[in-house]
Design an enzyme around this catalytic site. Structure first.
Site, PDB file in Angstrom:
ATOM      1  CG  HIS A 302     -27.137 -48.219   9.313  1.00  0.00           C
ATOM      2  ND1 HIS A 302     -27.736 -49.465   8.823  1.00  0.00           N
ATOM      3  CD2 HIS A 302     -27.120 -47.410   8.369  1.00  0.00           C
ATOM      4  CE1 HIS A 302     -27.726 -48.967   7.323  1.00  0.00           C
ATOM      5  NE2 HIS A 302     -27.451 -47.914   7.170  1.00  0.00           N
ATOM      6  CG  ASP A 314     -27.424 -48.292   3.133  1.00  0.00           C
ATOM      7  OD1 ASP A 314     -27.120 -47.970   4.444  1.00  0.00           O
ATOM      8  OD2 ASP A 314     -28.577 -47.974   2.807  1.00  0.00           O
ATOM      9  CD  GLU A 346     -29.670 -45.577   8.908  1.00  0.00           C
ATOM     10  OE1 GLU A 346     -29.663 -44.361   8.303  1.00  0.00           O
ATOM     11  OE2 GLU A 346     -30.095 -46.528   8.049  1.00  0.00           O
ATOM     12  CD  GLU A 347     -31.528 -48.335   5.795  1.00  0.00           C
ATOM     13  OE1 GLU A 347     -32.162 -47.463   5.366  1.00  0.00           O
ATOM     14  OE2 GLU A 347     -30.223 -48.793   5.307  1.00  0.00           O
ATOM     15  CG  HIS A 468     -32.216 -48.754   0.533  1.00  0.00           C
ATOM     16  ND1 HIS A 468     -33.373 -47.711   1.197  1.00  0.00           N
ATOM     17  CD2 HIS A 468     -31.276 -48.566   1.342  1.00  0.00           C
ATOM     18  CE1 HIS A 468     -32.558 -47.305   2.338  1.00  0.00           C
ATOM     19  NE2 HIS A 468     -31.601 -47.804   2.368  1.00  0.00           N
TER      20      HIS A 468
END
Ligand SMILES: [Zn+2]
Length: 502
Positions: A302, A314, A346-347, A468
């Site tokens: 992603h 990420d 995706e998140e 995150h």
């Protein structure tokens, strides 16, 4: 890596908080699944997969795996990561779905692929996003005046209604112990003064349920406090998501430290939330190199980040690794085609990959012999985690996971299995019955002593302390992990694309 879905079964009560549930469950599975046994010998030994049955393949499989691993270098992958960082820097510090940061990332990936000779297509879809027009504010007005720091002390729930609220704070179920009931029982709110701001402690139900309970009791806003063991593990407060459109009051999550402080009697606070729910269009980036047969191996990562940071580990790390692999693979003849996917949203809940899979015809779906997912492959406190198979055929000797287990075992690099329970883009493929596999090096879950013994690094700390958060930047990358895993990625794709079988 998507934040774990909150569970509401009492059995998992300690694991519910802040969407950290599944990671911890995964952690437990991980410990159970440590494989000291050698992988079944029926799987192809790494480095020398079974030769392709087709004599017309110009590059022998073992030659190709070696060549690709050599071509995919840390320097090459890092150049893409630096580009993702630059794009984030120029676009508000993130690469969130349907923002300029993501759009530019997609354009960059498409450009690199085209320059390498690929035909690139975009798979467009609409998505509901939450956009903050201004960072939320939280202040204490009494007994003393204090401004708290957004993201370090508190964060806004995704999809929180907007509002500016000042009032008395009344705490409900703040103990603070990990196994407290928090605001999960409606009865806990009996006598709650209507119009007050509620402070509840995360308990054995979803955070959304607690916000709704507070709202039903007449609260003008809800603060949800994380429990101690979780709040002390990261460099900030992880942003949770409201999973109900029935919430009408502003909702913030606060650290344990701040929650305990605010729970003292006589506290008045002021808070402001200015967010908007919007429909936006975004795109997956797809590129394919055809093979001799109609079969296709799919490789995905992603490309979107959360709104709170640039998302370099990420999932810049997975995106950059497969992008560099695509460049290296361009023009190389393989038995199966190789299709690369750079997912959006995706998140927000695997929306891009889910959209893609849902649009596949039966015939198209049947062409895909395997889907490999790479999400977070360079975590600073890394672990080499190989996707197990949550569909239950973990013992299947033909599973993709054995490719990775064999590969690392031959290099004397320890691995663990992990069941990610569909927390990344392999989920929709798995549900569609397509064999999946992948690698992961850790997110918010704590590395325990056993994992530290296997992989080195720091026990008692998350695999990625910046998961995150704003600090998931170009510094948040383990080059060692990136080096090992990008080679393993090249190996697995080359092997699957040349052996013609799983
Ligand atoms: Zn993520």
């Amino acid at each position: 890596m998507n934040q774990a879905t909150q569970q509401s079964t009492p059995r998992r009560r300690a694991l519910i908080i802040a969407g950290i549930a599944l990671a911890l469950i995964a952690g437990a599975i991980l410990v159970l699944a440590v494989t000291d046994d050698p992988p079944p010998s029926t799987s192809p030994p790494s480095g020398s997969p079974s030769p392709s049955p087709s004599p017309s393949v110009s590059t022998s499989p073992s030659g190709l795996t070696a060549r690709l691993q050599e071509a995919v270098t840390v320097d090459g992958v890092t150049r893409h990561l630096e580009e993702f960082q630059r794009i984030a820097d120029e676009n508000g510090g993130n690469r969130y779905t349907a923002t300029p940061g993501h759009e530019e990332s997609a354009a960059y990936v498409a450009r690199v692929l085209r320059n390498a000779g690929y035909e690139v297509s975009f798979d467009r879809f609409d998505v509901t996003v939450y956009e903050e027009n201004a960072p939320s504010v939280l202040q204490r007005r009494a007994p003393s005046r204090t401004f708290f720091e957004n993201s370090a002390d508190f964060t806004t729930f995704n999809f929180s209604p907007s509002g500016s609220v000042t009032g008395r704070l009344t705490s409900v179920g703040v103990t603070p112990e990990t196994d407290g009931l928090g605001g999960c029982e409606e009865s806990a709110f009996s006598g709650f003064p209507s119009g007050d701001i509620a402070l509840v402690q995360a308990g054995p139900c979803t955070l959304t349920d607690q916000v709704l309970n507070a709202q039903d009791a007449g609260a003008s806003a809800a603060l949800v406090m994380f429990t101690p063991e979780l709040a002390d593990t990261s460099a900030g407060v992880l942003r949770p998501t409201l999973a109900s459109s029935e919430v009408t009051v502003p909702a913030l999550a606060v650290s344990t430290k701040l929650g305990v402080e605010l729970a003292r009697s006589g506290t008045r606070v002021h808070l402001e939330v200015a967010g908007e729910i919007a429909e936006r269009s975004t795109r997956n980036v797809i590129a394919e190199q055809s093979g001799e047969t109609d079969d296709v191996v799919m490789v995905g990562a992603h490309l979107d980040s959360v709104p709170d940071g640039p998302g370099i580990n990420d999932n810049g790390s997975g995106s950059a690794s497969i992008l560099e692999l695509a460049v290296a693979l361009s023009g190389v003849e393989t038995r199966e085609g190789v299709r690369f996917a750079f997912w959006s949203a995706e998140e927000l809940g695997l929306i891009g990959s889910d959209h893609y899979v849902s649009e596949l015809s039966d015939a198209e779906r049947n062409r895909i012999t395997a889907y490999l997912n790479f999400d977070m492959v360079a975590s600073p406190n890394y672990m080499r985690l190989v996707y197990g198979d949550s569909l239950g055929n973990v013992d299947d000797p033909a599973a993709i996971k054995n490719l990775f287990l064999d590969y690392f075992a031959e290099r004397d690099l320890d691995t663990d299995l992990i069941d990610l329970s569909g927390r990344s883009d392999h989920g929709p493929f798995e549900r569609a019955g397509i064999p999946v596999g992948g690698l992961f090096t850790g997110a918010e879950m704590i590395k325990d002593r056993e994992a530290a013994r296997l992989f080195g690094g720091e026990p008692g700390r998350p695999g990625d302390p910046c998961y995150h958060l704003a600090c998931d930047d170009i510094e948040n990358i383990s080059e060692e992990s990136l080096d090992q895993l990008s080679d393993a990625i090249a190996f697995s794709v080359a092997t699957l694309a040349t052996s013609g079988e799983l």
